[in-house]
Design a protein around this motif. Structure first.
Motif, PDB file in Angstrom:
ATOM      1  N   THR A 254       0.862  -1.182   0.000  1.00 41.43           N
ATOM      2  CA  THR A 254       0.000   0.000   0.000  1.00 41.43           C
ATOM      3  C   THR A 254       0.896   1.228   0.000  1.00 41.43           C
ATOM      4  OG1 THR A 254      -1.765  -1.120   1.226  1.00 41.43           O
ATOM      5  CG2 THR A 254      -1.783   1.293   1.208  1.00 41.43           C
ATOM      6  N   LEU A 255       0.759   2.050  -1.029  1.00 35.00           N
ATOM      7  CA  LEU A 255       1.537   3.280  -1.167  1.00 35.00           C
ATOM      8  C   LEU A 255       0.641   4.449  -0.778  1.00 35.00           C
ATOM      9  CD1 LEU A 255       4.015   4.917  -2.159  1.00 35.00           C
ATOM     10  CD2 LEU A 255       3.076   4.764  -4.478  1.00 35.00           C
ATOM     11  N   ILE A 256       1.065   5.210   0.230  1.00 42.65           N
ATOM     12  CA  ILE A 256       0.257   6.322   0.741  1.00 42.65           C
ATOM     13  C   ILE A 256       0.921   7.643   0.348  1.00 42.65           C
ATOM     14  CG2 ILE A 256      -0.731   7.421   2.778  1.00 42.65           C
ATOM     15  CD1 ILE A 256      -0.568   4.689   4.179  1.00 42.65           C
ATOM     16  N   GLU A 257       0.162   8.517  -0.289  1.00 46.48           N
ATOM     17  CA  GLU A 257       0.681   9.805  -0.744  1.00 46.48           C
ATOM     18  C   GLU A 257      -0.213  10.936  -0.252  1.00 46.48           C
ATOM     19  OE1 GLU A 257       2.199  13.086  -1.968  1.00 46.48           O
ATOM     20  OE2 GLU A 257       3.332  11.218  -2.163  1.00 46.48           O
TER      21      GLU A 257
ATOM     22  N   GLY B  27      -3.935  10.709   0.939  1.00 47.10           N
ATOM     23  CA  GLY B  27      -4.310  11.263   2.228  1.00 47.10           C
ATOM     24  C   GLY B  27      -3.084  11.384   3.104  1.00 47.10           C
ATOM     25  N   GLU B  28      -3.192  12.113   4.197  1.00 45.49           N
ATOM     26  CA  GLU B  28      -2.051  12.326   5.092  1.00 45.49           C
ATOM     27  C   GLU B  28      -1.946  11.187   6.095  1.00 45.49           C
ATOM     28  OE1 GLU B  28      -0.076  15.700   8.038  1.00 45.49           O
ATOM     29  OE2 GLU B  28      -2.018  16.068   7.086  1.00 45.49           O
TER      30      GLU B  28
ATOM     31  N   THR C 104      -2.301   5.413  10.193  1.00 47.17           N
ATOM     32  CA  THR C 104      -3.675   5.775   9.863  1.00 47.17           C
ATOM     33  C   THR C 104      -3.695   6.849   8.785  1.00 47.17           C
ATOM     34  OG1 THR C 104      -3.739   7.470  11.612  1.00 47.17           O
ATOM     35  CG2 THR C 104      -4.509   5.254  12.184  1.00 47.17           C
ATOM     36  N   VAL C 105      -4.763   6.826   7.991  1.00 47.17           N
ATOM     37  CA  VAL C 105      -5.069   7.893   7.047  1.00 47.17           C
ATOM     38  C   VAL C 105      -6.537   8.244   7.291  1.00 47.17           C
ATOM     39  CG1 VAL C 105      -5.251   8.594   4.646  1.00 47.17           C
ATOM     40  CG2 VAL C 105      -3.400   7.072   5.346  1.00 47.17           C
ATOM     41  N   GLY C 106      -6.770   9.419   7.854  1.00 44.00           N
ATOM     42  CA  GLY C 106      -8.130   9.749   8.242  1.00 44.00           C
ATOM     43  C   GLY C 106      -8.594   8.802   9.334  1.00 44.00           C
TER      44      GLY C 106
ATOM     45  N   ILE D 292       6.529  13.067  11.025  1.00 41.90           N
ATOM     46  CA  ILE D 292       5.720  11.858  11.151  1.00 41.90           C
ATOM     47  C   ILE D 292       6.427  10.778  11.961  1.00 41.90           C
ATOM     48  CG2 ILE D 292       6.600  10.850   8.998  1.00 41.90           C
ATOM     49  CD1 ILE D 292       3.850   9.683   8.505  1.00 41.90           C
ATOM     50  N   ALA D 293       7.769  10.811  11.975  1.00 45.48           N
ATOM     51  CA  ALA D 293       8.554   9.760  12.627  1.00 45.48           C
ATOM     52  C   ALA D 293       9.063  10.155  14.006  1.00 45.48           C
ATOM     53  CB  ALA D 293       9.739   9.382  11.741  1.00 45.48           C
ATOM     54  N   LYS D 294       8.830  11.399  14.404  1.00 47.14           N
ATOM     55  CA  LYS D 294       9.346  11.869  15.683  1.00 47.14           C
ATOM     56  C   LYS D 294       8.725  11.077  16.832  1.00 47.14           C
ATOM     57  CE  LYS D 294      10.303  16.119  18.228  1.00 47.14           C
ATOM     58  NZ  LYS D 294      10.109  17.595  18.278  1.00 47.14           N
ATOM     59  N   GLY D 295       9.568  10.546  17.703  1.00 46.30           N
ATOM     60  CA  GLY D 295       9.097   9.736  18.813  1.00 46.30           C
ATOM     61  C   GLY D 295       8.817   8.294  18.454  1.00 46.30           C
ATOM     62  N   PHE D 296       8.965   7.970  17.170  1.00 47.42           N
ATOM     63  CA  PHE D 296       8.715   6.601  16.703  1.00 47.42           C
ATOM     64  C   PHE D 296      10.016   5.897  16.351  1.00 47.42           C
ATOM     65  CE2 PHE D 296       7.405   3.895  12.922  1.00 47.42           C
ATOM     66  CZ  PHE D 296       6.959   2.829  13.702  1.00 47.42           C
ATOM     67  N   VAL D 297      10.878   6.597  15.593  1.00 39.29           N
ATOM     68  CA  VAL D 297      12.199   6.064  15.271  1.00 39.29           C
ATOM     69  C   VAL D 297      13.236   7.099  15.673  1.00 39.29           C
ATOM     70  CG1 VAL D 297      11.329   4.673  13.348  1.00 39.29           C
ATOM     71  CG2 VAL D 297      12.197   6.982  12.910  1.00 39.29           C
ATOM     72  N   GLU D 298      14.481   6.684  15.716  1.00 34.73           N
ATOM     73  CA  GLU D 298      15.565   7.594  16.105  1.00 34.73           C
ATOM     74  C   GLU D 298      15.873   8.561  14.973  1.00 34.73           C
ATOM     75  OE1 GLU D 298      20.216   7.448  17.708  1.00 34.73           O
ATOM     76  OE2 GLU D 298      19.080   5.569  17.397  1.00 34.73           O
TER      77      GLU D 298
END
Length: 433
Positions: free
Chosen positions: A27-30, A108-109, A118-120, A255-261
């Motif tokens: 699944t490619l999300i844009e 979607g974001e 999640t998207v929406g 989007i990755a802050k607090g999830f990955v380094e």
């Protein structure tokens, strides 16, 4: 296994395509438009406009020679309209390409919370995740910066600015300067340090004197304040015209802050397999920093994809070819793993030859320039700066030899296509072997 790719720029789009070819569930999300900055706001827009400026440059040359009499009536509005039409066609083809291997494209974001994507209101399960969210223009902390334009605004302009002040001294600054100076703008480039510092001094001089002679370049100059119709330098000089920021890029890593380094510059930290600090989470492209180039992003995306599909793959960065898209292309590459001293180095510099795109420049002594450093002890290329209509292909070929660590003697069997790759022949076979 379920694979999610967030971001459809060169890294995400090619990565998801590779996963699909390998038979994976993708699944490619844009968030906005497929193909990312390159197609929609960056490289392809610059290339499209540079195609126009090359035509203008040739038209002016032929008029000066007296065998062509024409007066161009340029509509910037129409140029933007046709670029936009072309982008729409390419977006459709890029989506169709991904869907053709079974991939699902979702617009979607995306958000990542507690490991959930999640998207929406929809949640997507995943076994592997690739974050390829790219980067955006960096806006320096300058008073009035909100009045400045960036590459995101190129297709929003109604007309060519009468006067333009480009803030920055790198590749993007040079390309934008070339475009708008050719289209008729009065252009200043304001560089905080050196202009085109990755080029050799002779190559840089050629660019300034022969390719963008009508651009006023100001080095070691700060900008103190930006207004809607002018900028003020640190020395107090006022320069009329719109401001354009070409001051680098910052990663879309929120989007990755607090999830990955993350690294200290907020890029996502990855290893040579494009793995992040979290198991089964990968990142690729501009969001990871490093070379912010489309071919590198593609390479990283494909590397991440292969590892997600359990085909072990590593990425290496060396001898990365780069180019400036100008009215005559300027391409360069350096072997970053070797730093030769003067005793180990031999330098050959030659003017360009009368190949395609250069024949009619002979009369004005403007056929290009190439400079190469050789490792005398090991008979290998170490650095290339080349200005010619074929430099993009020439340097791509030669960078491959450098990257594969070939001896120059191995180049003896190369058979050029006359006249398009004659530069290769002259540089390597005629002058060195």
């Amino acid at each position: 296994m379920k694979n999610i790719v967030i971001g459809s720029g060169p890294a995400g789009r090619l990565g998801s395509l590779e996963l699909g070819k390998l038979g994976e569930d993708v699944t490619l999300i844009e968030k906005n438009h497929i193909a990312g900055t390159c197609l929609n706001e960056g490289c392809m827009v610059v290339c499209a406009l540079t195609d126009i400026t090359k035509f203008i440059d040739e038209n002016n040359r032929f008029n000066n020679y007296g065998f062509l009499k024409s007066q161009l009536d340029i509509s910037y509005e129409k140029i933007v309209e046709k670029i936009t039409e072309t982008q729409e066609k390419l977006r459709y083809l890029n989506q169709l390409e991904n869907e053709s291997v079974g991939n699902k494209v979702v617009y979607g974001e995306a958000k990542i919370e507690d490991g959930e994507v999640t998207v929406g209101n929809e949640t997507f399960e995943w076994d592997n995740l690739m974050i390829a969210t790219g980067a955006r223009p960096f806006i320096p902390d300058i008073k009035g910066a909100e009045f400045g334009l960036t590459n995101k605004d190129i297709l929003k302009l109604d007309e060519v600015p009468e006067k333009l002040n480009i803030i920055g001294g790198g590749i993007i600054a040079c390309e934008i300067a070339n475009i708008y100076a050719t289209l008729g703008s009065e252009v200043n480039v304001i560089a905080r340090s050196k202009f085109l510092k990755d080029l050799g001094s002779e190559t840089k001089s050629y660019v300034l004197d022969k390719i963008i002679p009508h651009v006023n370049v100001m080095e070691n100059t700060d900008v103190a304040e930006v207004f809607k119709d002018r900028v003020v330098t640190g020395d107090g000089d006022e320069l009329e015209g719109v401001a354009f920021f070409a001051t680098g890029r910052v990663p879309n890593s929120e989007i990755a802050k607090g999830f990955v380094e993350l690294n200290s510059d907020n890029t996502i930290k990855v290893n040579e397999m494009m793995q992040t600090s979290v198991d089964n989470v990968y990142a690729a492209g501009d969001v990871t920093g490093g070379y912010q180039l489309t071919p590198v992003a593609r390479m990283e995306g494909i590397t991440a994809a292969r590892n997600m599909a359990r085909y072990s793959n590593k990425v290496t960065y060396n001898c990365i070819p780069q180019t400036l898209s100008l009215n005559t292309e300027v391409s360069f590459v350096k072997n970053e793993k070797i730093d030769l001293n003067d005793d180990e180095k031999a330098t050959i510099a030659i003017p360009g030859i009368a190949g395609p795109g250069a024949f009619w420049k002979i009369l004005e002594g403007n056929t290009g320039y190439t400079e190469i450093d050789f490792d005398k002890n090991n008979n290998k290329i170490n650095r290339i700066n080349s200005i010619s209509p074929s430099s993009t292909s020439d340097v791509a070929y030669l960078s491959y030899l450098m990257r594969m660590d070939y001896d120059l003697d191995d180049y003896g069997d190369f058979l050029e296509i006359h006249p398009s790759t004659d530069t290769n022949y002259k540089i390597i076979k005629n002058l060195w072997l």
